[in-house]
Design a protein around this motif. Structure first.
Motif, PDB file in Angstrom:
ATOM      1  N   ASP A  49     -18.713  11.499 -10.239  1.00 35.33           N
ATOM      2  CA  ASP A  49     -17.318  11.360  -9.821  1.00 35.33           C
ATOM      3  C   ASP A  49     -16.558  10.353 -10.676  1.00 35.33           C
ATOM      4  N   VAL A  83     -10.765  14.018  -7.753  1.00 36.82           N
ATOM      5  CA  VAL A  83     -10.187  14.639  -6.563  1.00 36.82           C
ATOM      6  C   VAL A  83     -10.902  15.896  -6.084  1.00 36.82           C
ATOM      7  N   ARG A 105     -14.282   7.629  -8.787  1.00 40.57           N
ATOM      8  CA  ARG A 105     -13.566   8.173  -7.621  1.00 40.57           C
ATOM      9  C   ARG A 105     -13.470   7.111  -6.520  1.00 40.57           C
ATOM     10  N   ARG A 106     -14.532   6.361  -6.326  1.00 36.77           N
ATOM     11  CA  ARG A 106     -14.535   5.317  -5.292  1.00 36.77           C
ATOM     12  C   ARG A 106     -13.406   4.317  -5.538  1.00 36.77           C
ATOM     13  N   GLU A 109     -10.029   6.083  -4.964  1.00 35.84           N
ATOM     14  CA  GLU A 109      -9.738   6.193  -3.535  1.00 35.84           C
ATOM     15  C   GLU A 109      -9.338   4.855  -2.937  1.00 35.84           C
ATOM     16  N   VAL A 112      -5.782   4.331  -3.796  1.00 36.00           N
ATOM     17  CA  VAL A 112      -4.948   5.187  -2.949  1.00 36.00           C
ATOM     18  C   VAL A 112      -4.722   4.530  -1.585  1.00 36.00           C
ATOM     19  N   ARG A 113      -5.774   3.959  -1.010  1.00 33.63           N
ATOM     20  CA  ARG A 113      -5.660   3.307   0.300  1.00 33.63           C
ATOM     21  C   ARG A 113      -4.876   1.999   0.246  1.00 33.63           C
ATOM     22  N   ALA A 119      -0.765   4.542  -6.135  1.00 28.63           N
ATOM     23  CA  ALA A 119      -1.486   5.797  -5.902  1.00 28.63           C
ATOM     24  C   ALA A 119      -0.575   7.002  -6.091  1.00 28.63           C
TER      25      ALA A 119
END
Length: 153
Positions: A49, A83, A105-106, A109, A112-113, A119
């Protein structure tokens, strides 16, 4: 040095619209990795990822045993893993001594949070890039169909 890294990252589609402060935040989660000539970064069918940007060196991208493309410095690969399903659709191999920037990816993400404005910019850039690729694939597919029709006549 931070300004050089920011200038380099800004050339990539994903980071082009970010402010200096947003780029500084991204730099905290983008990590440099190195590979030797012939080393596999990841193999088709493996899970993974990470999104990669080539700093120096070149990679070969192959699927089904056939070379699809090569990626030069400044280029990127693996962005869909941020994604989509983590199953890799190709094998990527170092053609020579290689330095990459890796964005997981971690970490994506987490941004994004924790950073919704940042994001949103990243997601819009990703969507634009995917849209461009879909348009190119559609055009190429249409051209192949037209060529097949011409050959049948």
């Amino acid at each position: 040095l931070m300004e050089q890294k920011i200038a380099f990252l800004r050339r990539n589609f994903l980071f082009r619209d970010l402010s200096f402060q947003e780029m500084a935040r991204v730099l905290k989660v983008v990590h440099e990795v190195s590979y030797r000539e012939g080393e596999t970064i990841f193999a088709e069918g493996e899970t993974g990822d990470d999104f990669f940007i080539v700093v120096s060196g070149h990679v070969s991208v192959a699927a089904g045993g056939k070379i699809l493309t090569e990626v030069d410095p400044g280029g990127h690969f693996g962005e869909l893993a941020l994604v989509l399903s983590p199953v890799r659709s190709a094998t990527v191999t170092a053609k020579d001594r290689l330095r990459l920037l890796r964005f997981s990816r971690r970490d994506f993400e987490a941004l994004v949070r924790e950073e919704p404005v940042l994001a949103n910019k990243l997601l819009v850039c990703m969507l634009q890039n995917v849209g461009t690729r879909v348009r190119e694939l559609s055009r190429d597919y249409t051209n192949v169909l037209k060529e097949n029709e011409r050959q049948k006549r």
